[in-house]
Design a protein around this motif. Sequence first.
Motif, PDB file in Angstrom:
ATOM      1  N   LEU A 191      39.645  77.770  12.673  1.00 30.19           N
ATOM      2  CA  LEU A 191      40.023  79.167  12.456  1.00 30.19           C
ATOM      3  C   LEU A 191      41.519  79.364  12.656  1.00 30.19           C
ATOM      4  O   LEU A 191      42.196  79.974  11.827  1.00 30.19           O
ATOM      5  N   PHE A 192      42.043  78.828  13.740  1.00 29.51           N
ATOM      6  CA  PHE A 192      43.461  79.033  14.036  1.00 29.51           C
ATOM      7  C   PHE A 192      44.343  78.192  13.125  1.00 29.51           C
ATOM      8  O   PHE A 192      45.487  78.538  12.861  1.00 29.51           O
ATOM      9  N   VAL A 228      29.828  79.593   6.213  1.00 30.10           N
ATOM     10  CA  VAL A 228      30.191  79.168   7.564  1.00 30.10           C
ATOM     11  C   VAL A 228      29.183  79.714   8.584  1.00 30.10           C
ATOM     12  O   VAL A 228      28.264  80.441   8.235  1.00 30.10           O
ATOM     13  N   ALA A 239      45.740  88.378   9.111  1.00 34.21           N
ATOM     14  CA  ALA A 239      46.454  87.163   8.732  1.00 34.21           C
ATOM     15  C   ALA A 239      45.851  85.949   9.414  1.00 34.21           C
ATOM     16  O   ALA A 239      45.664  84.889   8.807  1.00 34.21           O
ATOM     17  N   LEU A 240      45.497  86.118  10.690  1.00 38.57           N
ATOM     18  CA  LEU A 240      44.894  84.993  11.419  1.00 38.57           C
ATOM     19  C   LEU A 240      43.616  84.528  10.743  1.00 38.57           C
ATOM     20  O   LEU A 240      43.413  83.336  10.514  1.00 38.57           O
ATOM     21  N   PHE A 241      42.777  85.487  10.383  1.00 30.39           N
ATOM     22  CA  PHE A 241      41.504  85.094   9.784  1.00 30.39           C
ATOM     23  C   PHE A 241      41.672  84.642   8.337  1.00 30.39           C
ATOM     24  O   PHE A 241      40.868  83.872   7.829  1.00 30.39           O
ATOM     25  N   MET A 242      42.698  85.134   7.670  1.00 32.56           N
ATOM     26  CA  MET A 242      42.887  84.739   6.282  1.00 32.56           C
ATOM     27  C   MET A 242      43.506  83.354   6.155  1.00 32.56           C
ATOM     28  O   MET A 242      43.157  82.584   5.262  1.00 32.56           O
ATOM     29  N   GLY A 243      44.436  83.046   7.044  1.00 32.34           N
ATOM     30  CA  GLY A 243      45.112  81.762   6.859  1.00 32.34           C
ATOM     31  C   GLY A 243      45.468  81.023   8.129  1.00 32.34           C
ATOM     32  O   GLY A 243      46.206  80.045   8.098  1.00 32.34           O
ATOM     33  N   GLY A 244      44.988  81.511   9.274  1.00 35.77           N
ATOM     34  CA  GLY A 244      45.288  80.826  10.525  1.00 35.77           C
ATOM     35  C   GLY A 244      46.697  81.105  11.017  1.00 35.77           C
ATOM     36  O   GLY A 244      47.377  82.008  10.526  1.00 35.77           O
ATOM     37  N   VAL A 245      47.109  80.309  11.976  1.00 32.84           N
ATOM     38  CA  VAL A 245      48.405  80.512  12.625  1.00 32.84           C
ATOM     39  C   VAL A 245      49.543  80.521  11.616  1.00 32.84           C
ATOM     40  O   VAL A 245      50.478  81.321  11.718  1.00 32.84           O
ATOM     41  N   PRO A 293      32.853  81.455   2.265  1.00 28.39           N
ATOM     42  CA  PRO A 293      32.206  80.135   2.272  1.00 28.39           C
ATOM     43  C   PRO A 293      31.056  80.162   3.274  1.00 28.39           C
ATOM     44  O   PRO A 293      31.035  81.004   4.172  1.00 28.39           O
ATOM     45  N   GLY A 351      43.612  77.298   9.871  1.00 29.91           N
ATOM     46  CA  GLY A 351      43.655  77.686   8.464  1.00 29.91           C
ATOM     47  C   GLY A 351      42.870  78.936   8.113  1.00 29.91           C
ATOM     48  O   GLY A 351      42.670  79.234   6.939  1.00 29.91           O
ATOM     49  N   GLY A 352      42.381  79.650   9.134  1.00 26.94           N
ATOM     50  CA  GLY A 352      41.649  80.875   8.848  1.00 26.94           C
ATOM     51  C   GLY A 352      40.229  80.601   8.384  1.00 26.94           C
ATOM     52  O   GLY A 352      39.721  79.489   8.486  1.00 26.94           O
ATOM     53  N   VAL A 353      39.620  81.637   7.862  1.00 27.92           N
ATOM     54  CA  VAL A 353      38.217  81.570   7.453  1.00 27.92           C
ATOM     55  C   VAL A 353      37.976  80.446   6.448  1.00 27.92           C
ATOM     56  O   VAL A 353      36.965  79.746   6.509  1.00 27.92           O
ATOM     57  N   HIS A 354      38.931  80.265   5.539  1.00 25.33           N
ATOM     58  CA  HIS A 354      38.725  79.272   4.483  1.00 25.33           C
ATOM     59  C   HIS A 354      38.653  77.861   5.020  1.00 25.33           C
ATOM     60  O   HIS A 354      38.142  76.965   4.358  1.00 25.33           O
ATOM     61  N   LEU A 372      37.209  77.021   7.918  1.00 30.38           N
ATOM     62  CA  LEU A 372      36.103  76.831   8.861  1.00 30.38           C
ATOM     63  C   LEU A 372      35.123  75.785   8.356  1.00 30.38           C
ATOM     64  O   LEU A 372      34.943  75.631   7.143  1.00 30.38           O
ATOM     65  N   PRO A 373      34.508  75.064   9.287  1.00 35.10           N
ATOM     66  CA  PRO A 373      33.508  74.076   8.880  1.00 35.10           C
ATOM     67  C   PRO A 373      32.386  74.746   8.099  1.00 35.10           C
ATOM     68  O   PRO A 373      31.938  75.836   8.437  1.00 35.10           O
TER      69      PRO A 373
END
Lengths: 222, 222
Positions: free
Chosen positions: A200-201, B162, B199-205, B160, A203-206, A208-209
């Motif tokens: 998550l941190f 998840v 932003a965090l959830f869309m693409g991470g850090v 996806p 790359g975000g939701v995309h 996630l495993p």
Amino acid sequence: MSPEYIDPIARPDLFLGKREQTKAQNRQRILEAARQVFAELGYGATTVRDIIRATPLASGTFYNYFKSKEEVFQAIQDESALRIRPRLHEERAKAETIEQFITGTFRTFFEYVASDQSNFHAIRRNTDTLRVRMDTPEIIAGFQELREDLEKAIAKGLFPPVDADYLMAAIVGVAFELAERMLRRDIVDTDAAAAFATALFMGGVHALPVLAPIAPPGSGGA
Amino acid sequence: MSPEYIDPIARPDLFLGKREQTKAQNRQRILEAARQVFAELGYGATTVRDIIRATPLASGTFYNYFKSKEEVFQAIQDESALRIRPRLHEERAKAETIEQFITGTFRTFFEYVASDQSNFHAIRRNTDTLRVRMDTPEIIAGFQELREDLEKAIAKGLFPPVDADYLMAAIVGVAFELAERMLRRDIVDTDAAAAFATALFMGGVHALPVLAPIAPPGSGGA
DNA sequence: TCCACGAATGACACTGCGTCAACTTTGCCG
DNA sequence: CGGCAAAGTTGACGCAGTGTCATTCGTGGA
């Protein structure tokens, strides 16, 4: 008999006076009793008397050691924080990439939580639906340390220059909330939880495993 | 005098019996008093008697309405949850992209929290360092709904496939912890908080908003 | 051996808890 | 309108937990 060297750390009882021993023992007795009672009744429902009753001591003695159940709770919490904080810091200090920083933090935290269920469960699981979290000085210091580690990592160019305070909060929020869910599952899989949080941190939701399309019940799904 | 039509919703006092009116009024009196007292003393430190004292009622009357301070607290929480849950659900139902789903959720939540400080502050800010969170039925239902909305979005191919349970937990953790920090800042900027979380959830850090290299004190930094 | 001091004890005064018998108010009927 | 049953309110009461403190106990030094 020749005098032999004895490690004073290993056998404190031989070097501490009886007074000191009893004091240390009483303190431990109270903390241990409190852990039991908190776990059984939940923090909200336990009374100082409940703790005392779980102890061979008199009520007055309790107050020689702690002012209130809050203080006992805090002592228990601080014990945990004191144990885990150095591990987390070390993990992050040696990180050479963002991923190592993040994954080291989550992995260490989840592993600790899983190994410390007696404490952590007693702490977060409370009567009914009431959950209590005490941010003791030691715990706040732990959060602060995470923030500083993040700032150092930003200064080193490891992280982009983001809002370290919010990022710290996000990490803390995910860590605690995921830990809660992780402990509730049939098989406690710290690796899966750490992998989820790290992805998550990173790359975000995309990122996630992804679960198998139709997961059979009980499949780990990491 | 000719009889005129009167809206029974606008003037319930004309249509409800005196009994019903007093009951509703007493309930509100207790809840209002409780909100004040919780805010002032913190949840842990307030007693049922404190709430009663902040009310013109007798102690016995309190127990006609609520069994304990827990129940009062729960009622206050449920009120909040009941207000915000439909908004969150609607926001997510109309989302056509992941981003809309995520940003709608966080934006709505942070805006609500900011507008509801009296409740939310009283609820989360407690004496000393003790923080209390009550997962009432209504709140748990809200979490559940988020999970179901996530699962629906996954089924639609929006997300996806998840682990919806962990993702829900992560969203909840970030939402609550960021809200806390947001409220502590001098200027409460819900947009900035929502932008950060999204932003965090869309693409991470790597996707997080970047701060100015040397930020002058007080700059929003979104 | 003795005794001074720190620690343990538990009875006590106080506060909050939840209950319940007595009282008051409401709504309904003749 | 008067009278009455049911619903709701009241606060005093018995009980339990709180923190204190005068008394007692036991350790460790002289």
